[in-house]
Scaffold this active site. Structure first.
Site, mmCIF file in Angstrom:
data_model
loop_
_atom_site.group_PDB
_atom_site.id
_atom_site.type_symbol
_atom_site.label_atom_id
_atom_site.label_comp_id
_atom_site.label_asym_id
_atom_site.label_seq_id
_atom_site.Cartn_x
_atom_site.Cartn_y
_atom_site.Cartn_z
ATOM 1 N N PHE A 96 0.831 -1.202 0.000
ATOM 2 C CA PHE A 96 0.000 0.000 0.000
ATOM 3 C C PHE A 96 0.869 1.256 0.000
ATOM 4 O O PHE A 96 1.876 1.321 0.710
ATOM 5 C CB PHE A 96 -0.866 0.076 1.268
ATOM 6 C CG PHE A 96 -1.811 -1.069 1.464
ATOM 7 C CD1 PHE A 96 -3.122 -0.996 0.995
ATOM 8 C CD2 PHE A 96 -1.413 -2.211 2.154
ATOM 9 C CE1 PHE A 96 -4.004 -2.049 1.203
ATOM 10 C CE2 PHE A 96 -2.291 -3.261 2.366
ATOM 11 C CZ PHE A 96 -3.590 -3.179 1.889
ATOM 12 N N ASP A 97 0.429 2.258 -0.743
ATOM 13 C CA ASP A 97 0.930 3.610 -0.552
ATOM 14 C C ASP A 97 0.278 4.161 0.722
ATOM 15 O O ASP A 97 -0.694 3.588 1.231
ATOM 16 C CB ASP A 97 0.569 4.466 -1.772
ATOM 17 C CG ASP A 97 1.022 5.904 -1.631
ATOM 18 O OD1 ASP A 97 2.079 6.148 -1.018
ATOM 19 O OD2 ASP A 97 0.304 6.798 -2.118
ATOM 20 N N GLY A 98 0.799 5.276 1.218
ATOM 21 C CA GLY A 98 0.246 5.846 2.445
ATOM 22 C C GLY A 98 -0.818 6.900 2.203
ATOM 23 O O GLY A 98 -2.020 6.640 2.284
ATOM 24 N N PHE B 284 -1.238 -0.776 -4.316
ATOM 25 C CA PHE B 284 -2.238 0.297 -4.400
ATOM 26 C C PHE B 284 -1.573 1.650 -4.210
ATOM 27 O O PHE B 284 -0.867 1.872 -3.228
ATOM 28 C CB PHE B 284 -3.310 0.106 -3.317
ATOM 29 C CG PHE B 284 -4.056 -1.196 -3.424
ATOM 30 C CD1 PHE B 284 -5.139 -1.316 -4.291
ATOM 31 C CD2 PHE B 284 -3.681 -2.295 -2.659
ATOM 32 C CE1 PHE B 284 -5.828 -2.516 -4.394
ATOM 33 C CE2 PHE B 284 -4.372 -3.498 -2.754
ATOM 34 C CZ PHE B 284 -5.442 -3.610 -3.622
#
Length: 252
Positions: free
Chosen positions: A112-114, A225
């Protein structure tokens, strides 16, 4: 699908069929349902995949009715993805690389991106200097949730059930944070936010604005993502399935 089956097999070892498992709903609005169902059975995926005939105007209501934790679409039109996000369903546009990178078959790896994915999108249009100043001033203040916090919660809930069986190093679920934040106050705030939520990922990588491709090539996630197309493109270049999370226009 092989990794999802591996996770379900481990969960079924000690938990009944009524407990949480990975369940895939294939949405089909065409006349090819019989063909698809035969293909699902032929590949031994009928315990994992359910076929759901749904018209376009029924889509989002059906997602909510089925308590869907993640909706993926390979259609370039982002309207339904955006509508799902607005209704509180984690949703993204999925892109498949021309050449797939080899991935682990016995461990599901999700990256995941943040910001604007796990966390809120509070820095839209803010310059780097203003961003870093804000992070320093608010370093101990947790960020608000992003559209994929709920999906991460589900993954970690399943992961904890497997940990309770003693599966740590060989856990079939592995999660990653791959963020453009650096390792300073901005990176600390991201980790502190996750800790405050009670959500600890297996690995966090702070690329500090650099290309995320080499990191993704190293960790080999099944899916990644991000909310920025350039990072999605970098993922595709190294053979990782990447999903674009559109900007959320409505918070619920």
């Amino acid at each position: 699908m092989t990794a999802l089956k591996a996770v379900n097999a481990e969960l079924r070892n000690d938990y009944s069929e009524n407990e949480e498992l990975f369940k895939v709903i294939l949405i089909d609005d065409s006349s090819s349902s019989d063909f698809l169902m035969n293909q699902i059975r032929e590949h031994g995926l009928d315990r994992l995949i359910t076929l759901l005939p749904v018209t376009e105007d029924q889509l989002v209501s059906e997602l909510k009715r089925n308590n869907t934790h993640l909706y993926l679409s390979d259609e370039p039109n982002r309207l339904k993805v955006q509508e799902a996000l607005n209704e509180g369903v984690a949703a993204a546009i999925m892109f498949t690389p021309k050449t797939d990178m080899p991935v682990f078959e016995d461990q599901l790896r999700v990256a995941f991106d943040g910001d604007a994915v796990l966390f809120s999108n509070e820095f839209q249009g803010v310059g780097l200097k203003a961003f870093l100043k804000n992070e320093k001033q608010n370093v101990e203040k947790p960020m608000k949730k992003g559209p994929f916090k709920g999906f991460l919660e589900v993954l970690i809930k399943l992961q904890k059930k497997l940990h309770n069986r003693g599966l740590y190093k060989k856990c079939p679920i592995h999660t990653y944070l791959v963020t453009s934040r650096g390792a300073g106050c901005d990176g600390y705030r991201a980790l502190n936010t996750l800790r405050t939520w009670g959500l600890e990922l297996d690995e966090a990588v702070f690329v500090g604005g650099a290309n995320k491709g080499p990191t993704l090539q190293r960790i080999k996630p099944h899916i990644f993502f991000d909310d920025q197309q350039r990072h999605v493109d970098a993922s595709l270049e190294v053979g990782t399935v990447a999903c674009l999370v559109p900007y959320q226009t409505k918070n619920k």
